[in-house]
Design an enzyme around this catalytic site. Structure first.
Site, PDB file in Angstrom:
ATOM      1  N   ASP A   1       0.862  -1.172   0.000  1.00 33.32           N
ATOM      2  CA  ASP A   1       0.000   0.000   0.000  1.00 33.32           C
ATOM      3  C   ASP A   1       0.909   1.236   0.000  1.00 33.32           C
ATOM      4  OD1 ASP A   1      -2.156   1.701  -0.019  1.00 33.32           O
ATOM      5  OD2 ASP A   1      -3.236   0.696   1.594  1.00 33.32           O
TER       6      ASP A   1
HETATM    7  C1  BGC Z   1      -5.076   3.143   0.128  1.00 30.07           C
HETATM    8  C2  BGC Z   1      -5.272   2.117  -0.962  1.00 30.07           C
HETATM    9  C3  BGC Z   1      -5.120   2.780  -2.316  1.00 30.07           C
HETATM   10  C4  BGC Z   1      -3.773   3.442  -2.388  1.00 30.07           C
HETATM   11  C5  BGC Z   1      -3.503   4.113  -3.720  1.00 30.07           C
HETATM   12  C6  BGC Z   1      -3.812   3.942  -0.073  1.00 30.07           C
HETATM   13  O1  BGC Z   1      -3.748   5.009   0.821  1.00 30.07           O
HETATM   14  O2  BGC Z   1      -5.051   2.489   1.372  1.00 30.07           O
HETATM   15  O3  BGC Z   1      -6.533   1.519  -0.826  1.00 30.07           O
HETATM   16  O4  BGC Z   1      -5.278   1.826  -3.323  1.00 30.07           O
HETATM   17  O5  BGC Z   1      -3.693   4.444  -1.384  1.00 30.07           O
HETATM   18  O6  BGC Z   1      -4.236   5.258  -3.874  1.00 30.07           O
END
Ligand code: BGC
Length: 839
Positions: free
Chosen positions: A357
């Site tokens: 993530d």
């Molecule tokens: C979130 C994810 C997301 C990623 C990209 C993160 O902060 O937890 O769900 O896909 O950002 O935007």
């Protein structure tokens, strides 16, 4: 703070990118053994051999006993991967393991000179760790073959421009993968995932995912960061809105359906996108529902409740997985070999790649398991994180880790192989660019599907009879003057909820618009009043709202949360109506007019007052592009509500986490009236002294404009030999059936649900668990026998070794219209006396 800044930057750049099409929502992106292992390796000397061994010792995808995705295990593809890998420099390899967020300057990438990276050409910049102001020159990295994927690049012109750099300019011509948070639609937005789950309609979820995939590929987005399959038992957690709710069986069904819808039957077929199933694992178990918080759960709860949806997604062929922010039982998920290697790859045969993530690799330092960036990068990649999203650590740390011998080259090679396999299987080398005519606004052709999805997702929580004898809904056509009141009545931006893709504001139909259309058609009058803001304190709008209500035959109150009150970083400690909406509600109800309360929310809310004082409550979540039309169709009765709750609605926030499939207690308060304070011995039970234990509206609950009855709940066998139950894992062991009848006066759809309880096992089992459901449409008076197959998957449980098993025990089966279904049948699994497993 850094993430907040980056969210802000995302917003800014998106607004800029989509200047010609105003966006509705500018934020697009918006183990116990394991614990022991990590503790043991935390202070390792630089050789780090034990950690590296975890990753390197893994067999290649082609050799896995049960590869999860056959396309990725194709020997011809593997030969291409190896040929390419042999030509790559270390920098080029690491480049494939790096992802940057496209927060760059749109103009820079779209000018021809951007294709000429150099000292005098800043190119498009990606922002890293905004706190420190770090930037990377994305165009230069791409042209040098040192960037493998990008996040949140919107628009075909832009993705194609970057792609040309990669394909035409880089030495090995390896195409980029463009990933984006396309969660419930790209341009045509459908209801938030929690709402789609309320439809209990996996086929609908698959169709919506397919629709969304087709729109995405037209903009060059070949990889969606969806589905989010985290089980959520605590609605304080804002990300509840992005998943399928509290139940693993429903969650697994939705996960499977989304993977099939997005990926189709071939990753390379036009219209298919790769999924990133997230967030592995148990992110939804965040303590106290607080975002990014610790998850500390037993191995049995992990296996039985949290893992099934991820497993279902992997079995359905998910090409990629996103590791979670949270730690699980003391080990951060993004450096967790137990999760990422032992379970995901060895046990489940997952043969795609794992992406961290956002910035999660760097956050290992904050988690306290890495003293420096090098240790964070080493721990993440050796645990099984193949791509580093945005932390800037793989590209800065891996070269030296390899050169100094702290990380074996085989670990990097295997991660690169995984990425290349997916790129080849997706047909990216043959077709790197955006597909077909770019979709730049909601498609009329997709409106009927998203409207139907919204109609199916609404849950009728209450529909009492008025003095005249009929329930308030559907609306009586004699109500000619309708007052529409509330902050959610006419706010297009709020209709799409969080993580709403790239909608165009003007495409969204608000409730006010739809009711105006209706008033024109039927010759009625609509009076609109804002009343108050979503999170407001001023009562200046109350008199106008009260006047509107007083003048009307019926009042429709559109209340609830804003889209930013759920989703990422949207945890709430209070589950009531925000701001002064409760006061507005009470003031409007005091007019004595019949009130239909519509709740827009990304989670269950506490609705006690409304349930006690209002005749009709309809939960509409965040319905998407066709919000207004869908709501009016249901209010008017063109469609009967059929949604059922995917999460329990509590009576008080203090009940959380509240879920129907709880474990039994030694002191169940059976037969005690929990609505009253305890008298004498009534205290000494598992109960509250100030609120009943039960949900206000339980899991699986939802009313219809018709009514249904159940009879003849039966099982096809009274006893099953244990040996047969254990040996036979693929075919059903028995059938559970019931006859459901539409006892009302209109055709309607009911979600028939099958629950099971296992009594007498060596480990206590939930008081009941959903093991089947089916949407059944019946004409008035019509009956249908509904049948559920129960096999090893439905009847087994995880033992103390985390292995699924069945013991000689008793089972109860209920079939009905909610988790309170009360008609049952019993059977048992029997073992000859003396045999292992006999009681
Ligand atoms: C979130 C994810 C997301 C990623 C990209 C993160 O902060 O937890 O769900 O896909 O950002 O935007």
């Amino acid at each position: 703070m850094s993430r907040m800044n980056s969210i802000l930057r995302n917003s800014i750049s998106l607004v800029r990118m989509l200047a010609s099409a105003p966006t509705a929502n500018s934020r697009f992106c918006s183990a116990l053994a394991c614990a022991a292992l990590c503790l043991a390796t935390a202070g390792l000397p630089p050789s780090a051999a034990p950690q590296a061994a975890t990753h390197a010792a893994l067999p290649h995808a082609t050799q896995l006993a049960h590869p999860s995705n056959a396309q990725l295990a194709n020997p011809a593809l593997e030969a291409r991967v190896n040929r390419l890998l042999r030509q790559m420099t270390l920098e080029e390899k690491i480049g494939q393991l790096v992802q940057y967020n496209d927060t760059g300057d749109a103009a820079a990438i779209l000018t021809p000179s951007a294709a000429q990276p150099g000292a005098n050409n800043p190119g498009a910049m990606a922002v890293l760790n905004p706190d420190t102001g770090n930037h990377v020159n994305v165009t230069q990295l791409i042209a040098e073959g040192r960037l493998g994927s990008m996040l949140n690049t919107i628009g075909a012109e832009r993705t194609d421009a970057y792609q040309h750099l990669a394909v035409d300019k880089s030495r090995l011509h390896i195409p980029l993968l463009f990933g984006a948070d396309v969660i419930h639609g790209y341009r045509t937005i459908y209801p938030v995932p929690l709402a789609v789950a309320a439809s209990f309609d996996p086929e609908m979820a698959a169709a919506l995912s397919r629709m969304s995939a087709k729109e995405s590929v037209s903009a060059g987005v070949r990889w969606v960061y969806s589905p989010m399959v985290d089980i959520s038992r605590d609605p304080r957690w804002g990300r509840t809105v992005e998943g399928a709710g509290e139940d693993p069986y429903l969650g697994a069904a939705m996960a499977r359906a989304c993977v099939h819808g997005y990926q189709g039957d071939d990753l390379s077929k036009p219209g298919s996108v790769l999924v990133a199933v997230k967030h592995f694992a148990a992110y939804g178990a965040a303590e106290a529902g607080r975002e990014y918080n610790t998850a500390d759960i037993s191995p049995i709860t992990l296996h039985q409740i949290y893992l099934p949806p991820y497993h279902a997604a992997v079995e359905a062929g998910a090409a990629t997985i996103m590791s979670a922010f949270n730690s699980l039982n003391g080990v951060p998920s993004s450096a967790n070999p137990f999760l990422l290697t032992d379970i995901l790859r060895k046990e489940w045969g997952f043969n795609g790649f794992v992406i961290s993530d956002y910035d999660a690799v760097r956050e290992l330092i904050n988690h306290g398991i890495a003293l420096d960036p090098a240790a964070a990068a080493r721990k993440a990649i050796t645990a099984g994180v193949d791509i580093d999203m945005m932390s800037h650590l793989y590209d800065t740390q891996l070269p030296e880790l390899i050169r100094s011998g702290q990380l074996p080259m085989s670990v990097v090679d295997e991660a690169v192989r995984r990425v290349l396999r997916v790129k080849f299987a997706a047909g990216l080398f043959e077709h790197p660019y955006a597909q077909g005519v770019e979709v730049t606004a909601a498609l009329d052709a997709n409106r009927p599907l998203v409207r139907k999805a919204a109609e199916e997702s609404f849950v009728l929580l209450q529909n009492d009879k008025l003095a005249g004898g009929a329930p308030l809904l559907p609306l009586n056509p004699a109500f000619k003057r309708v007052a529409l009141i509330g902050p959610l009545a006419d706010d297009a931006n709020e209709m799409v909820g969080s993580w709403s893709g790239a909608p165009v504001l003007q495409n969204i139909i608000t409730l006010r618009q739809a009711l105006e259309e209706r008033a024109n058609q039927v010759g009625g009058t609509l009076v609109y009043s804002l009343g108050t803001e979503i999170d407001g304190a001023s009562q200046a709008g109350f008199p106008d709202a009260i006047a509107a209500a007083t003048s009307a035959d019926v009042v429709i109150l559109a209340l609830g949360e804003s889209s930013t009150m759920s989703g990422e970083a949207g945890s709430r400690a209070h589950l009531n109506l925000p701001g002064n909406q409760q006061q507005l509600l009470e003031a409007v109800a005091a007019t004595g007019k019949p009130v239909v309360l519509l709740i827009f929310s990304g989670r269950p809310l506490v609705l006690n007052w409304a349930a006690q004082h209002l005749p009709a409550i309809l939960e509409v979540w965040f319905p998407g592009t066709e919000a207004g039309h869908a709501i009016v169709n249901v209010l008017d009765g063109n469609v009967s509500p059929s949604g059922k709750l995917p999460m329990s609605f509590p009576r008080a926030v203090g009940q959380e986490p509240l879920y129907y499939n709880q474990l039994p207690t030694g002191r169940p308060p059976t037969g005690i009236d929990l609505s009253k304070p305890p008298i004498g011995e009534e205290r000494f039970f598992s109960r509250y002294i100030d609120v009943p234990n039960s949900a206000l509206f339980p899991f699986g609950y939802g009313l219809s404009y018709s009514s249904f009855s159940y009879r003849d709940v039966k099982v096809s066998k009274a006893a099953i030999p244990l040996a047969q139950a254990l040996a036979n894992r693929a075919t059903p062991l028995l059938e559970a059936t019931a006859t459901v009848t539409n006892t009302g006066a209109r055709a309607a759809t009911e979600v028939v649900q099958c629950y099971v309880r296992n009594l007498g096992a060596s480990i206590e089992q939930p008081v009941r668990s959903l093991k089947g459901f089916e949407r059944v449409t019946l004409a008035p008076g019509e009956s249908k026998q509904v049948s559920f197959s129960l096999g090893f998957n439905e009847l087994s449980f995880f033992n103390l070794e985390s292995v699924p098993t069945i013991e000689a025990t008793q089972y109860t089966v209920w079939i009905g219209g909610s988790s309170l279904a009360d008609q049952q049948a019993e059977f048992e699994v029997v073992a000859p006396k003396g045999m292992k497993g006999a009681r």
